[in-house]
Design an enzyme around this catalytic site. Sequence first.
Site, PDB file in Angstrom:
ATOM      1  N   GLU A   1     -13.829  12.589  -3.462  1.00 46.90           N
ATOM      2  CA  GLU A   1     -13.188  12.854  -2.179  1.00 46.90           C
ATOM      3  C   GLU A   1     -11.674  12.763  -2.227  1.00 46.90           C
ATOM      4  OE1 GLU A   1     -14.666  14.288  -0.067  1.00 46.90           O
ATOM      5  OE2 GLU A   1     -16.664  13.925  -0.862  1.00 46.90           O
TER       6      GLU A   1
ATOM      7  N   GLU B   1       3.353   6.890 -12.121  1.00 48.37           N
ATOM      8  CA  GLU B   1       3.502   6.845 -13.584  1.00 48.37           C
ATOM      9  C   GLU B   1       2.124   6.928 -14.242  1.00 48.37           C
ATOM     10  OE1 GLU B   1       5.137   4.576 -11.524  1.00 48.37           O
ATOM     11  OE2 GLU B   1       6.934   5.819 -11.642  1.00 48.37           O
TER      12      GLU B   1
ATOM     13  N   GLN C   1     -10.514  -3.391   0.612  1.00 51.08           N
ATOM     14  CA  GLN C   1     -10.757  -3.124  -0.807  1.00 51.08           C
ATOM     15  C   GLN C   1     -10.155  -4.228  -1.673  1.00 51.08           C
ATOM     16  OE1 GLN C   1      -8.250  -0.115  -2.453  1.00 51.08           O
ATOM     17  NE2 GLN C   1      -9.683   0.489  -4.046  1.00 51.08           N
ATOM     18  N   GLY C   2     -10.991  -4.964  -2.363  1.00 46.28           N
ATOM     19  CA  GLY C   2     -10.508  -6.044  -3.212  1.00 46.28           C
ATOM     20  C   GLY C   2     -10.612  -5.697  -4.681  1.00 46.28           C
ATOM     21  N   TYR C   3      -9.694  -4.892  -5.151  1.00 46.78           N
ATOM     22  CA  TYR C   3      -9.653  -4.549  -6.581  1.00 46.78           C
ATOM     23  C   TYR C   3      -8.517  -5.300  -7.274  1.00 46.78           C
ATOM     24  CZ  TYR C   3     -12.788  -0.444  -6.162  1.00 46.78           C
ATOM     25  OH  TYR C   3     -13.840   0.389  -5.966  1.00 46.78           O
ATOM     26  N   SER C   4      -7.285  -5.028  -6.814  1.00 41.13           N
ATOM     27  CA  SER C   4      -6.115  -5.541  -7.529  1.00 41.13           C
ATOM     28  C   SER C   4      -6.059  -7.067  -7.504  1.00 41.13           C
ATOM     29  CB  SER C   4      -4.834  -5.006  -6.888  1.00 41.13           C
ATOM     30  OG  SER C   4      -4.894  -3.615  -6.759  1.00 41.13           O
TER      31      SER C   4
HETATM   32  C1  FAD Z   1       1.010  -0.800   0.277  1.00 38.28           C
HETATM   33  C2  FAD Z   1      -0.006  -1.094  -0.774  1.00 38.28           C
HETATM   34  C3  FAD Z   1      -1.347  -1.144  -0.418  1.00 38.28           C
HETATM   35  C4  FAD Z   1      -2.313  -1.477  -1.369  1.00 38.28           C
HETATM   36  N1  FAD Z   1      -3.618  -1.615  -0.968  1.00 38.28           N
HETATM   37  C5  FAD Z   1      -4.528  -2.078  -1.856  1.00 38.28           C
HETATM   38  C6  FAD Z   1      -5.849  -2.399  -1.441  1.00 38.28           C
HETATM   39  O1  FAD Z   1      -6.197  -2.252  -0.260  1.00 38.28           O
HETATM   40  N2  FAD Z   1      -6.711  -2.900  -2.351  1.00 38.28           N
HETATM   41  C7  FAD Z   1      -6.367  -3.069  -3.667  1.00 38.28           C
HETATM   42  O2  FAD Z   1      -7.202  -3.479  -4.441  1.00 38.28           O
HETATM   43  N3  FAD Z   1      -5.122  -2.789  -4.092  1.00 38.28           N
HETATM   44  C8  FAD Z   1      -4.188  -2.305  -3.218  1.00 38.28           C
HETATM   45  N4  FAD Z   1      -2.901  -2.057  -3.635  1.00 38.28           N
HETATM   46  C9  FAD Z   1      -2.535  -2.372  -5.014  1.00 38.28           C
HETATM   47  C10 FAD Z   1      -2.150  -1.182  -5.866  1.00 38.28           C
HETATM   48  O3  FAD Z   1      -3.266  -0.495  -6.274  1.00 38.28           O
HETATM   49  C11 FAD Z   1      -1.303  -1.717  -7.025  1.00 38.28           C
HETATM   50  O4  FAD Z   1      -0.070  -2.110  -6.486  1.00 38.28           O
HETATM   51  C12 FAD Z   1      -1.097  -0.701  -8.101  1.00 38.28           C
HETATM   52  O5  FAD Z   1      -2.260  -0.542  -8.835  1.00 38.28           O
HETATM   53  C13 FAD Z   1       0.035  -1.097  -9.054  1.00 38.28           C
HETATM   54  O6  FAD Z   1      -0.183  -2.367  -9.579  1.00 38.28           O
HETATM   55  P1  FAD Z   1       0.965  -3.482  -9.557  1.00 38.28           P
HETATM   56  O7  FAD Z   1       1.468  -3.569  -8.186  1.00 38.28           O
HETATM   57  O8  FAD Z   1       0.419  -4.693 -10.173  1.00 38.28           O
HETATM   58  O9  FAD Z   1       2.115  -2.887 -10.442  1.00 38.28           O
HETATM   59  P2  FAD Z   1       2.162  -2.876 -12.075  1.00 38.28           P
HETATM   60  O10 FAD Z   1       0.879  -2.364 -12.588  1.00 38.28           O
HETATM   61  O11 FAD Z   1       2.663  -4.172 -12.549  1.00 38.28           O
HETATM   62  O12 FAD Z   1       3.241  -1.752 -12.285  1.00 38.28           O
HETATM   63  C14 FAD Z   1       4.642  -1.979 -12.239  1.00 38.28           C
HETATM   64  C15 FAD Z   1       5.329  -0.700 -12.682  1.00 38.28           C
HETATM   65  O13 FAD Z   1       4.939  -0.381 -14.007  1.00 38.28           O
HETATM   66  C16 FAD Z   1       4.442   0.954 -14.061  1.00 38.28           C
HETATM   67  N5  FAD Z   1       3.418   1.073 -15.097  1.00 38.28           N
HETATM   68  C17 FAD Z   1       2.321   0.298 -15.240  1.00 38.28           C
HETATM   69  N6  FAD Z   1       1.608   0.721 -16.294  1.00 38.28           N
HETATM   70  C18 FAD Z   1       2.255   1.776 -16.818  1.00 38.28           C
HETATM   71  C19 FAD Z   1       2.036   2.635 -17.941  1.00 38.28           C
HETATM   72  N7  FAD Z   1       0.973   2.490 -18.724  1.00 38.28           N
HETATM   73  N8  FAD Z   1       2.932   3.625 -18.181  1.00 38.28           N
HETATM   74  C20 FAD Z   1       4.021   3.780 -17.395  1.00 38.28           C
HETATM   75  N9  FAD Z   1       4.296   2.992 -16.333  1.00 38.28           N
HETATM   76  C21 FAD Z   1       3.420   2.001 -16.066  1.00 38.28           C
HETATM   77  C22 FAD Z   1       3.899   1.197 -12.687  1.00 38.28           C
HETATM   78  O14 FAD Z   1       3.802   2.566 -12.392  1.00 38.28           O
HETATM   79  C23 FAD Z   1       4.932   0.494 -11.820  1.00 38.28           C
HETATM   80  O15 FAD Z   1       6.034   1.319 -11.625  1.00 38.28           O
HETATM   81  C24 FAD Z   1      -1.926  -1.712  -2.705  1.00 38.28           C
HETATM   82  C25 FAD Z   1      -0.588  -1.633  -3.054  1.00 38.28           C
HETATM   83  C26 FAD Z   1       0.383  -1.349  -2.113  1.00 38.28           C
HETATM   84  C27 FAD Z   1       1.816  -1.303  -2.538  1.00 38.28           C
END
Ligand code: FAD
Lengths: 383, 392
Positions: B243, B379, B125-128
Site C-alpha cells: 500500500e 538516504e 507503531q512500536g518499531y524504532s
Molecule cells: C516524526 C517522526 C515520526 C516517527 N514515527 C514513528 C512511529 O510511529 N513508529 C516507529 O517505530 N518509528 C517512528 N519514527 C522513527 C523513524 O522510523 C526513524 O527515525 C528512522 O528510521 C531513522 O532512524 P533514526 O532516527 O534512529 O536515525 P539514524 O538511523 O540514526 O539515522 C541518522 C542519519 O543517518 C542516515 N543513515 C543511516 N543509515 C544510513 C546508511 N546506511 N547510509 C546512509 N545514510 C544512513 C540517516 O538517513 C539519517 O540521516 C518516526 C520518526 C519521526 C522523525
Amino acid sequence: MDFNLSEEQTLIRDSIARFVSENYAFDQRNAVVAMEHGFSAEHWQQFAELGWLSIPFAEEHGGFGGGPVDTMVIMQEFGRGLVAEPYLATVMLFGGLLQAGASEQVRENYIPQIIAGELQGAFAYLERQSRYEMTDVVTRADKDGEQWVLNGEKTVVLNGGAADKFIVLARNAGEQSEEAGLTLFLVDASSTGVQRTVYRMTDGQEAATLSFKDVQVEAVIGAVGDGYALMTPIVDDARLAICANALGAMEALNEKTLEYCKTREQFGVAIGSFQALQHRMVDMFGACENVKSLLLRAVCAAQDDDVDARRSLLALKVMAGRAGRLIGGEAIQLHGGMGMTDELSIGFFVKRLMIINSLFGDADYHQQLFAALVNTPASSAAA
Amino acid sequence: MDTRLSEDDLAFQVEVRQFLAEAWDKELAATYGNIATMKEGAEEWQTRLYHKGWVAPHWPVEYGGTDWSVTQSFIYNSERAAVGAPEVLPFGVTMVASVIIAYGSDGQKEKFLPRILKSEDWWCQGYSEPGAGSDLASLKMRADLEGEEYVLNGSKIWTSYAQYANWIFCLVRTDSSGRKQEGITFLLIDMDSPGVTVRAINTIDGFHHLNEVFFDNVRVPVENRIGEEGKGWTYAKSLLVHERLNIAEVASSKCALTVVREEAREEINGGKSLLDDPIFAKRLTDIEIELMALEFTELRALAAISEGNPPGPESSLLKIQGTELQQAIQELRMDVAAYYSGTLQGELTPAGLGHGFADTAQKLYFRGRASSIYGGSNEVQKNITAKYVLGL
Ligand SMILES: Cc1cc2nc3c(=O)[nH]c(=O)nc-3n(C[C@H](O)[C@H](O)[C@H](O)COP(=O)(O)OP(=O)(O)OC[C@H]3O[C@@H](n4cnc5c(N)ncnc54)[C@H](O)[C@@H]3O)c2cc1C
C-alpha cells in the site's frame, strides 16, 4: 595580506568563548530563554562589566571605538553559543543610530547608560505591509506646534518587550515607499499612547508589535526627512553583525553534526563512515567556509570603506541565508529522529538561522539588490 | 497511450466530490487542525468515512474494504487532498490491519478488524528503538516466553501518537542467537497492560506527536502474536512495500502549491506582488515542473500495479522525490511569510499581526523536516534504489 585578529580582538574573542562555555550549555540556555524578556539581566550586567557593551561606541562617549572586525568577533562567538542577550537590538541598532544621528545632548545622556547596561533599546522600522522594503512606511509623524507626534504601527520589533526606549522610523512627508520624507524619532516606551504586544520568536528572543496613538516623541534623531540615509549604514553594520552571528551558529551546527555522526552507530558502524553522509558533511563544511570568506571580505571592505563594500555585503547576506538553510536542513536530517527534538540544541540553531535569513531581507531579496548593483552599467552607476 | 478517465471513473469522481463536500466541513477541519481536539477530529472523520464504506478502501471487500480499481483510489486521493482532507492515520487501518489480514489468525481478524473500521481502537507503531532506527533489525526489546505469556522489557522511541493509543504493534526480540533479522517477533500489545508507560518527546514544531514507550515486565498473551515466533521481520517487511500507492503525496503537494501561489500573490514588496519577483517565480515554477513529472511517475507506477505487477522498490524514488517537493513547498511558504515565519504567534498575539498563515507555515515547515527521516530515511531509500533498481 593578514587575516589575523589583533591581540585585543583575540582577547575579546577568548573572553566571549569562555563566557559561552561557562554559561551557555544547552540547559543553561533554556533557563535563560525562559526568563522574563528571554534573556538574563545578570548576563547583561556582566557584559557591561567586561566592556562588551562599549565596543562599537566612540571613545568620547566612554566607548572602545571598535570597528567591523570587533563586531564580527563578538557576534560570531555569540552565534556559536546562541546567546540570547539583545546585543543586536540595543547596542548595534539602537546604540548605532543614537551614535550616528542623535544630538550631542542625547548621546551624552544615553550612550553611557547603554554602556553601563542600564538602558535597553529597540529599532522599530518594520510595518505589516512593508515586507523587506524598509522605505515602505505609513506610520505618520506630524508636527503639533514644536512637538512631533506619531501615529501608526510597527511589527516584529526585536527586543521590543524589554526596551526602555525605541527609535521609530516614521513618515513626515512623501509617498508610501519614498526614501525622502522618513525621519527617525526617539520615543520613551512609557509614553502615553504607546501600546505593545509582546511575543516570542522561534529562537526564543522577544519581539513586539507597537502601536502609536498621538505619541509625543522625546527627540528627533538626525535631520528631519533624512532618516533613511541615516539608518542605511547602521542597518548595513547590523547585516554584517547578523551574518557573523549566523557563521558562528553554522560552525556550531557543523561541529555538533560531525560529532554526532562520529558517535551514532547503525549497522554496527558510525554513521559518519557512510560516504553518502560524508559527502553531505563536506558540502556543509564548504558552505560554511564560503560564508566565512565572504564575511572576511565584507568586513575588510567595510573597514577600509572600499568600493567593494556594498557588493561584498550583499553577496554575504545571500550566501549566509542559503548556507544557513542548507546546513540547518542537513543538521536535522543527519541527526535523524533526534534532530526533530527539543532535547538537542540543533532545532534552536536552525531557527536562529532562519530568523537571520529573513532579517532586513532574505537571500532572494538581497540577490535582487545585488543584481541591481552589479548589472548597472558603470557609466550610469557613476551618474 | 491514454490517460483520460473513463465514463465510470468520471461518475466516481462526481460521487467522491459530493461526499467530500458534505463530509469534510469547516467545523471538522477546525477540530482536526487543533492539537487539543485532533483525536476527536480524526475519529469523527474516520466515522464519516466508515458510514460511507470508505475508511479502508484497500482492504478486501469481505473485511469491509472496497473493490476500487487503482484509478479509483487515485481519484479518491486526489479529490481528498484537493479539499485538504487528511489521509486516515495509517497505524491501524493501513499498517497493522495489512499484517493482520495477511498473517493474523481468524481470532485476531474477528477481534481487531471491525474495531479498526469503527475507530474503536487507536493503534500506534512500536518499531524504532533508541539504538535501532535505520538499522531496525538490530532492535533489542526483549520478549521472553513464560508459559502462555511473553514478558516484555525494553523501550520503543519515536512512537507517533502513542499518547492517544490503546494498542501498539511491536517488533520484539525473542531470540538473539542467529542473524539479527531472525528472532524478531510481531506482537499486538494492549497499552493498558501494567508496566507500559509513555513519555512525551518535545519536538521542534511545538506539536506533541512523538513519544517514548517503556515496557517493564509487561505480560502479553501468546494469542496476541502474529503468525510464528521469529517471523516478525518478514511480516513487517511485507507491510513496508504494501500500500504505497499514495507515498509521493502528489495530490497534497499540488494543493499546497496552489495555496502558496495565492499567498504570494497577496504579498507586496515595494508595490510589486511577490509572484512578479523573478527569483520567487523561478523557485515556484521549478517545483511545479518537478511536480508535474512526479505526478506522471506516480501514474505510471499505478498503471504497472493495475496490470498485476506487485509494488516494488520503485516506490523508494516516489518517496524521495515526493518528500523533497513537500519540503521545497514548505520552505517556499516560509519565505512568503518573511519576518512572520520567525514569530511565534499562536494564541499569544491577535491575528492583527497579519500573515495569519505564518504560524501554520512554520509548524508545517518544521514538522515537514521529518518526512525525509521516517518511513525509511531518504538516504536509506537511495541505498535501496541503488541496490535493487540500479543493481549497484
Ligand atoms: C516524526 C517522526 C515520526 C516517527 N514515527 C514513528 C512511529 O510511529 N513508529 C516507529 O517505530 N518509528 C517512528 N519514527 C522513527 C523513524 O522510523 C526513524 O527515525 C528512522 O528510521 C531513522 O532512524 P533514526 O532516527 O534512529 O536515525 P539514524 O538511523 O540514526 O539515522 C541518522 C542519519 O543517518 C542516515 N543513515 C543511516 N543509515 C544510513 C546508511 N546506511 N547510509 C546512509 N545514510 C544512513 C540517516 O538517513 C539519517 O540521516 C518516526 C520518526 C519521526 C522523525
